[in-house]
Structures are given as structure tokens and as C-alpha cells.
Design a protein around this motif. Sequence first.
Motif, short mmCIF file in Angstrom:
data_model
loop_
_atom_site.label_atom_id
_atom_site.label_comp_id
_atom_site.label_asym_id
_atom_site.label_seq_id
_atom_site.Cartn_x
_atom_site.Cartn_y
_atom_site.Cartn_z
N ARG A 19 18.29 44.09 70.29
CA ARG A 19 18.29 42.98 71.24
C ARG A 19 19.15 41.85 70.71
NH1 ARG A 19 13.84 38.52 72.96
NH2 ARG A 19 14.21 38.49 75.22
N ILE A 51 25.16 37.84 84.28
CA ILE A 51 23.97 37.45 85.03
C ILE A 51 24.26 36.12 85.72
CG2 ILE A 51 22.91 36.25 83.05
CD1 ILE A 51 20.20 37.44 84.05
N GLY A 55 19.31 34.22 87.40
CA GLY A 55 18.86 35.49 86.86
C GLY A 55 18.56 36.56 87.89
N THR A 58 22.67 40.68 88.64
CA THR A 58 23.32 41.14 87.41
C THR A 58 24.41 42.15 87.74
OG1 THR A 58 21.67 42.89 87.12
CG2 THR A 58 21.26 40.80 85.99
N THR A 69 20.37 45.93 79.35
CA THR A 69 19.81 45.00 80.32
C THR A 69 20.11 43.57 79.89
OG1 THR A 69 18.01 46.52 80.86
CG2 THR A 69 17.73 44.21 81.50
N SER A 71 19.43 39.53 80.51
CA SER A 71 18.41 38.64 81.07
C SER A 71 18.65 37.23 80.53
CB SER A 71 17.00 39.12 80.71
OG SER A 71 16.81 39.13 79.30
N ARG A 72 17.98 36.26 81.10
CA ARG A 72 18.14 34.87 80.64
C ARG A 72 16.82 34.13 80.77
NH1 ARG A 72 22.73 32.32 84.02
NH2 ARG A 72 22.15 30.41 82.85
N ASP A 73 16.70 33.09 79.96
CA ASP A 73 15.55 32.18 80.02
C ASP A 73 16.13 30.77 80.06
OD1 ASP A 73 13.36 30.55 79.61
OD2 ASP A 73 12.41 31.91 78.19
N VAL A 79 20.41 33.55 76.69
CA VAL A 79 20.67 34.79 77.40
C VAL A 79 20.52 35.92 76.40
CG1 VAL A 79 23.18 34.66 77.01
CG2 VAL A 79 22.28 35.98 78.95
N TYR A 80 20.11 37.08 76.90
CA TYR A 80 19.79 38.20 76.02
C TYR A 80 20.50 39.47 76.50
CZ TYR A 80 16.02 34.90 75.20
OH TYR A 80 15.32 33.75 74.93
N GLU A 82 19.51 43.46 76.00
CA GLU A 82 18.67 44.53 75.47
C GLU A 82 19.49 45.81 75.50
OE1 GLU A 82 15.39 43.85 74.56
OE2 GLU A 82 15.29 45.86 73.69
#
Length: 123
Positions: A19, A51, A55, A58, A69, A71-73, A79-80, A82
Motif C-alpha cells: 500500500r 481519482i 473519490g 476512478t 485500487t 482511494s483518497r481521504d 491518496v493511496y 493498494e
Amino acid sequence: QVQLVESGGGLVQAGGSLRLSCAASDRTFSMYYMSWFRQGPGKEREFVARINRNGANTAYADSVKGRFTISRDNAKNSVYLEMNSVKAEDTAVYYCGADRYIVSMMARTADYWGQGTQVTVSS
């Protein structure tokens, strides 16, 4: 100007998972489209995933679709990526990218870049 710092890279066995994280300095992080790119040995930098701002949308390169994958927070300005079922050909320096505006979710470049994090997949 947003500053981006990637982390989470390292050595992983083929078939394993990793990750990646990217932390942004800008308090308007939620206004940026965020992306991941990579540059393998002797290769040009290539698009991996993007993304949108909230969010909900994508896009992925065909080579990683179904395995990676994004994703973001927005509360954490992060942002990530995986990465699952990794392959030797995923070995590369991975870069986080940011754009205020884009022409396409599959755009092949970004306005702002991080310094990159190395991912090495051993077979």
C-alpha cells in the motif's frame, strides 16, 4: 503550490500486496484530482490510476485494472494506492500526481509531482 510526499514503497514478493500513500501539503487538497504514475527501469513514466475530487470516480491503466485500487481521504489530505497480486513488471518508482483541472481521467501527465517511492517485486 501543492507539495506531495510518497511513502510505503519497498520490496515485495510476486503475488503479494503493498500500500502506497501520498500526503499533500495543500489545505485545498479536496480540489485536486489525484493520480499515480510509475517509471520502470529504462522506461518512460506511465499513467497508473487517477481519482476525482470526491473519490466517486476512478480510472486505471489496463495493466493494473483489477489488481490496484486508488482511494483518497480528504480529511487526511492523502491518496493511496493498494497494490495486490503484484508482478515483476510492476517494479518501478511510483509517483503521486495532482491536478486542479484535467481534460481526461486518463490524462498521461500531471501538474504537480512527488519525489517518488521505489517498489521492487521479487519473483
